[in-house]
Motif scaffolding. Sequence first.
Motif, PDB file in Angstrom:
ATOM      1  N   GLU A 106       0.855  -1.191   0.000  1.00 11.44           N
ATOM      2  CA  GLU A 106       0.000   0.000   0.000  1.00 11.44           C
ATOM      3  C   GLU A 106       0.888   1.238   0.000  1.00 11.44           C
ATOM      4  N   ALA A 107       0.504   2.255  -0.765  1.00 13.78           N
ATOM      5  CA  ALA A 107       1.260   3.507  -0.832  1.00 13.78           C
ATOM      6  C   ALA A 107       0.457   4.627  -0.179  1.00 13.78           C
ATOM      7  N   LYS A 108       1.100   5.383   0.709  1.00 12.17           N
ATOM      8  CA  LYS A 108       0.436   6.474   1.413  1.00 12.17           C
ATOM      9  C   LYS A 108       1.346   7.704   1.450  1.00 12.17           C
ATOM     10  N   GLU A 109       0.719   8.878   1.501  1.00 13.15           N
ATOM     11  CA  GLU A 109       1.461  10.125   1.669  1.00 13.15           C
ATOM     12  C   GLU A 109       0.891  10.896   2.851  1.00 13.15           C
ATOM     13  N   THR A 110       1.741  11.651   3.529  1.00  7.38           N
ATOM     14  CA  THR A 110       1.284  12.529   4.598  1.00  7.38           C
ATOM     15  C   THR A 110       2.019  13.853   4.515  1.00  7.38           C
ATOM     16  N   GLU A 111       1.318  14.934   4.848  1.00  9.61           N
ATOM     17  CA  GLU A 111       1.935  16.255   4.861  1.00  9.61           C
ATOM     18  C   GLU A 111       2.607  16.545   6.207  1.00  9.61           C
ATOM     19  N   SER A 112       2.360  15.693   7.190  1.00  5.22           N
ATOM     20  CA  SER A 112       2.958  15.888   8.516  1.00  5.22           C
ATOM     21  C   SER A 112       4.476  15.755   8.454  1.00  5.22           C
ATOM     22  N   LYS A 113       5.154  16.525   9.292  1.00  6.08           N
ATOM     23  CA  LYS A 113       6.614  16.450   9.360  1.00  6.08           C
ATOM     24  C   LYS A 113       7.090  15.616  10.543  1.00  6.08           C
ATOM     25  N   THR A 114       6.166  15.187  11.390  1.00  4.88           N
ATOM     26  CA  THR A 114       6.572  14.530  12.633  1.00  4.88           C
ATOM     27  C   THR A 114       6.004  13.130  12.828  1.00  4.88           C
ATOM     28  N   ALA A 115       4.898  12.788  12.162  1.00  4.18           N
ATOM     29  CA  ALA A 115       4.278  11.489  12.403  1.00  4.18           C
ATOM     30  C   ALA A 115       3.337  11.127  11.257  1.00  4.18           C
ATOM     31  N   PHE A 116       3.058   9.825  11.138  1.00  5.66           N
ATOM     32  CA  PHE A 116       2.114   9.339  10.134  1.00  5.66           C
ATOM     33  C   PHE A 116       0.808   8.960  10.834  1.00  5.66           C
ATOM     34  N   PRO A 117      -0.324   9.599  10.485  1.00  5.22           N
ATOM     35  CA  PRO A 117      -1.617   9.312  11.130  1.00  5.22           C
ATOM     36  C   PRO A 117      -2.162   7.940  10.710  1.00  5.22           C
ATOM     37  N   LEU A 118      -2.502   7.113  11.687  1.00  4.24           N
ATOM     38  CA  LEU A 118      -3.022   5.784  11.392  1.00  4.24           C
ATOM     39  C   LEU A 118      -4.431   5.834  10.808  1.00  4.24           C
ATOM     40  N   LYS A 119      -5.112   6.985  10.901  1.00  5.10           N
ATOM     41  CA  LYS A 119      -6.441   7.110  10.308  1.00  5.10           C
ATOM     42  C   LYS A 119      -6.384   6.972   8.789  1.00  5.10           C
ATOM     43  N   ASN A 120      -5.193   7.093   8.213  1.00  2.49           N
ATOM     44  CA  ASN A 120      -5.042   6.944   6.765  1.00  2.49           C
ATOM     45  C   ASN A 120      -5.043   5.479   6.327  1.00  2.49           C
ATOM     46  N   ILE A 121      -5.073   4.576   7.298  1.00  7.91           N
ATOM     47  CA  ILE A 121      -5.113   3.142   7.018  1.00  7.91           C
ATOM     48  C   ILE A 121      -6.463   2.606   7.482  1.00  7.91           C
ATOM     49  N   HIS A 122      -7.024   1.647   6.736  1.00 10.34           N
ATOM     50  CA  HIS A 122      -8.333   1.096   7.071  1.00 10.34           C
ATOM     51  C   HIS A 122      -8.202  -0.339   7.588  1.00 10.34           C
ATOM     52  N   LEU A 123      -9.140  -0.729   8.426  1.00  8.92           N
ATOM     53  CA  LEU A 123      -9.107  -2.047   9.046  1.00  8.92           C
ATOM     54  C   LEU A 123      -9.063  -3.163   8.006  1.00  8.92           C
ATOM     55  N   HIS A 124      -9.845  -3.038   6.932  1.00  2.50           N
ATOM     56  CA  HIS A 124      -9.862  -4.109   5.935  1.00  2.50           C
ATOM     57  C   HIS A 124      -8.516  -4.241   5.223  1.00  2.50           C
ATOM     58  N   GLN A 125      -7.735  -3.155   5.174  1.00  6.37           N
ATOM     59  CA  GLN A 125      -6.401  -3.241   4.599  1.00  6.37           C
ATOM     60  C   GLN A 125      -5.469  -4.014   5.529  1.00  6.37           C
ATOM     61  N   VAL A 126      -5.564  -3.734   6.823  1.00  2.00           N
ATOM     62  CA  VAL A 126      -4.755  -4.458   7.801  1.00  2.00           C
ATOM     63  C   VAL A 126      -5.105  -5.942   7.777  1.00  2.00           C
ATOM     64  N   THR A 127      -6.404  -6.244   7.715  1.00  2.00           N
ATOM     65  CA  THR A 127      -6.853  -7.645   7.669  1.00  2.00           C
ATOM     66  C   THR A 127      -6.318  -8.340   6.426  1.00  2.00           C
ATOM     67  N   GLU A 157       4.904  -5.426   9.784  1.00  2.00           N
ATOM     68  CA  GLU A 157       4.971  -5.639  11.224  1.00  2.00           C
ATOM     69  C   GLU A 157       5.002  -4.328  12.005  1.00  2.00           C
ATOM     70  N   VAL A 158       5.614  -3.299  11.433  1.00  2.00           N
ATOM     71  CA  VAL A 158       5.687  -1.987  12.097  1.00  2.00           C
ATOM     72  C   VAL A 158       4.292  -1.371  12.190  1.00  2.00           C
ATOM     73  N   ILE A 159       3.543  -1.447  11.090  1.00  2.00           N
ATOM     74  CA  ILE A 159       2.181  -0.913  11.073  1.00  2.00           C
ATOM     75  C   ILE A 159       1.277  -1.753  11.971  1.00  2.00           C
ATOM     76  N   GLU A 160       1.441  -3.059  11.909  1.00  2.00           N
ATOM     77  CA  GLU A 160       0.608  -3.971  12.701  1.00  2.00           C
ATOM     78  C   GLU A 160       0.775  -3.700  14.192  1.00  2.00           C
ATOM     79  N   SER A 161       2.019  -3.487  14.628  1.00  2.00           N
ATOM     80  CA  SER A 161       2.297  -3.200  16.032  1.00  2.00           C
ATOM     81  C   SER A 161       1.659  -1.877  16.459  1.00  2.00           C
TER      82      SER A 161
END
Length: 215
Positions: A106-127, A157-161
């Motif tokens: 999966e490819a994602k972009e964020t404008e944040s300079k300090t962290a990646f918001p997990l709201k940009n990922i959906h449960l069905h993608q993790v599953t 594994e990083v995202i899953e954790s």
Amino acid sequence: MAIRYPNGKLYKATPTETPAASKSKKKDKDFSYSNRGKSLEDDLNETNAFYLQKNLANIHKKPVPVQIVKVEYPSRSAAVIREAYFRTPSTTDYNGVWNGYYIDFEAKETESKTAFPLKNIHLHQVTHMKSVKMQKGITFFIIRFSALMRDFIVPFEVIESAWQQMEEGGRKSIPLTIFEQQTVEVKTGYNPRLDYLSAVKKFIANKTVCESEEI
């Protein structure tokens, strides 16, 4: 145009996505990318075309099936789609084969300079990615910090954790420091544009070492 999920819920694009309505914003963003000038998706599509041309890998962006339900015809030569539904929930952006391994990411972009918001990922993608991992496929995220012009290849594994910690009441984002410590940063180049397979090779090598130590 209104696009809806299979359950009828109205689709709302996140800041990391690029719907038609945000074309003007994307142009402004691209203009500021003096040394890139392209979105993450553009860079990945160019990279995948290079991999395919050189017979290094066969990886493509997944098509998203859409059911059109309302079309208007303002003139005989023009049709305007007013409402549509995603036929199925999206899983991940790209999949294919490299060196006998199934690749899914999966490819994602964020404008944040300090962290990646997990709201940009959906449960069905993790599953979905858990299922790929269970079948011994190679699954990961490619995350771009646009304001910093930095790209990271992130093991699932990083995202899953981080996701599990969020569900247990922890923070709802992944700090940049985690990316710097636990992922592989890849610099953009000419050909390939974004050589993410170099990071995949490291993931596999690390996995092989860990499995050997367990024996």
